[in-house]
Scaffold this motif. Structure first.
Motif, PDB file in Angstrom:
ATOM      1  N   TYR A  83       0.825  -1.210   0.000  1.00 17.04           N
ATOM      2  CA  TYR A  83       0.000   0.000   0.000  1.00 17.04           C
ATOM      3  C   TYR A  83       0.858   1.258   0.000  1.00 17.04           C
ATOM      4  O   TYR A  83       0.617   2.193  -0.779  1.00 17.04           O
ATOM      5  CB  TYR A  83      -0.918   0.027   1.230  1.00 17.04           C
ATOM      6  CG  TYR A  83      -1.905  -1.108   1.322  1.00 17.04           C
ATOM      7  CD1 TYR A  83      -2.422  -1.722   0.183  1.00 17.04           C
ATOM      8  CD2 TYR A  83      -2.322  -1.586   2.568  1.00 17.04           C
ATOM      9  CE1 TYR A  83      -3.322  -2.766   0.284  1.00 17.04           C
ATOM     10  CE2 TYR A  83      -3.228  -2.632   2.675  1.00 17.04           C
ATOM     11  CZ  TYR A  83      -3.724  -3.227   1.525  1.00 17.04           C
ATOM     12  OH  TYR A  83      -4.613  -4.265   1.639  1.00 17.04           O
ATOM     13  N   GLY A 199      -6.703   0.361  -0.164  1.00 18.99           N
ATOM     14  CA  GLY A 199      -5.525   0.312   0.691  1.00 18.99           C
ATOM     15  C   GLY A 199      -4.441   1.245   0.187  1.00 18.99           C
ATOM     16  O   GLY A 199      -3.805   1.967   0.968  1.00 18.99           O
ATOM     17  N   MET A 200      -4.218   1.260  -1.124  1.00 17.04           N
ATOM     18  CA  MET A 200      -3.207   2.129  -1.717  1.00 17.04           C
ATOM     19  C   MET A 200      -3.575   3.597  -1.544  1.00 17.04           C
ATOM     20  O   MET A 200      -2.723   4.434  -1.216  1.00 17.04           O
ATOM     21  CB  MET A 200      -3.037   1.804  -3.201  1.00 17.04           C
ATOM     22  CG  MET A 200      -1.985   2.646  -3.906  1.00 17.04           C
ATOM     23  SD  MET A 200      -1.881   2.349  -5.685  1.00 17.04           S
ATOM     24  CE  MET A 200      -3.382   3.166  -6.254  1.00 17.04           C
TER      25      MET A 200
END
Length: 311
Positions: A83, A199-200
């Protein structure tokens, strides 16, 4: 035998069409994004504030979508690394450079230089053996790159060219190319694209939040009118769609095909900058667009030919 052949043919067509659809949709959103960033600058929204709040909104949208699908981003050391590194390379640093450069070099130019990652990505993919060399796909990358270089050369040749911001903006495509390769090489096993995307973005928002504490940077947004808030909300929707499509395209098309998002983004972003924002049409626009379009076609045909060999 006929039924089996027909099934394989339909499967090949679906495998060929899905990445193409993701490419055009994601590229269109990318082209729109650069123009929204120019509008944000006109409204006195700093690049960092606009990017942070819109990325935060996009991460919330994708997180809710993941929760609805019971597919939340997994949290462990492996995914946290993924991430934050992908968020730094492909979201926070590259977009901050692009958004900061837009007031100085124009949305049209930034839309054009985002077409530069394919060659870097392709060379890296060949060196890392992610891609097999294929003449048609190599020709497609070179064609798309030639179109982008032609347009960038005309921009650099202009008498009023801001070389510092042009060079800073050109660092962005390098970050994107590295990010394309990293996401492919380090994709966590068994994790879907719609779990990785939020998430990233959350990681990118955390990185940008910390940047807001540095001297000379601010995350403040003008509150005396509603237009900046509306613009941030619109950019959040664009980012949510763009990065979800990015992961879908990465999984189905690979890092080189993914890097053509910028080429499609230029085809959309440059006309919007000219027609709706009053920017001057770049010299050599027609030739550049034709070369970029040819490159996309060659890469897509090459990808389609690779599918039957893999079956």
């Amino acid at each position: 035998m006929t039924l089996s052949t027909t099934t394989v043919t339909h499967s090949s067509k679906r495998a060929w069409l899905a990445p193409l659809m993701y490419l055009f949709a994601g590229g269109a959103l990318l082209g729109l994004s650069t123009n929204l960033a120019k509008l944000a600058g006109d409204l006195q929204l700093s690049a960092l504030a606009f990017l942070f709040w819109s990325i935060s909104g996009a991460s919330l949208i994708l997180l809710v979508l993941s929760a609805f699908r019971h597919n939340l981003p997994p949290i462990n050391l492996r995914t946290l690394e993924y991430y934050f590194v992908s968020g730094l390379l492909g979201v926070a640093s590259a977009n901050l450079l692009f958004f900061s450069a837009i007031p100085h070099v124009g949305a049209g130019f930034v839309a054009l230089i985002i077409t530069l990652p394919p060659l870097l990505t392709y060379i890296g993919a060949l060196m890392l053996k992610i891609e097999r060399f294929q003449v048609m796909r190599a020709a497609g990358v070179i064609s798309a790159l030639a179109g982008a270089v032609s347009l960038a050369f005309h921009k650099l040749s202009a008498p009023d060219a801001d070389y510092v911001w042009i060079l800073l903006a050109l660092i962005g495509p390098v970050m994107l190319a590295i990010g394309n390769l990293y996401r492919t090489l380090r994709w966590p096993a068994g994790v879907s694209s719609d779990a990785l995307a939020p998430g990233m973005l959350i990681a990118a928002a955390v990185i940008l939040l910390n940047a807001g504490f540095l001297p000379g940077f601010s995350l403040s947004v003008p509150t005396d009118r509603s237009l900046p808030i509306i613009l941030i909300a619109l950019q959040a929707l664009v980012f949510a769609g763009q990065f979800l499509l990015l992961f879908l395209l990465q999984k189905s098309g690979g890092p080189v095909f993914l890097s053509l998002l910028g080429s499609v983004g230029a085809v959309v972003g440059v006309p919007v900058a000219i027609l709706l924002q009053g920017e001057t049409a770049p010299e050599g626009l027609l030739l550049g667009t034709l070369l970029i379009g040819t490159g996309i076609a060659l890469l897509n045909i090459g990808k389609a030919k690779q599918r039957p060999q893999a079956q």
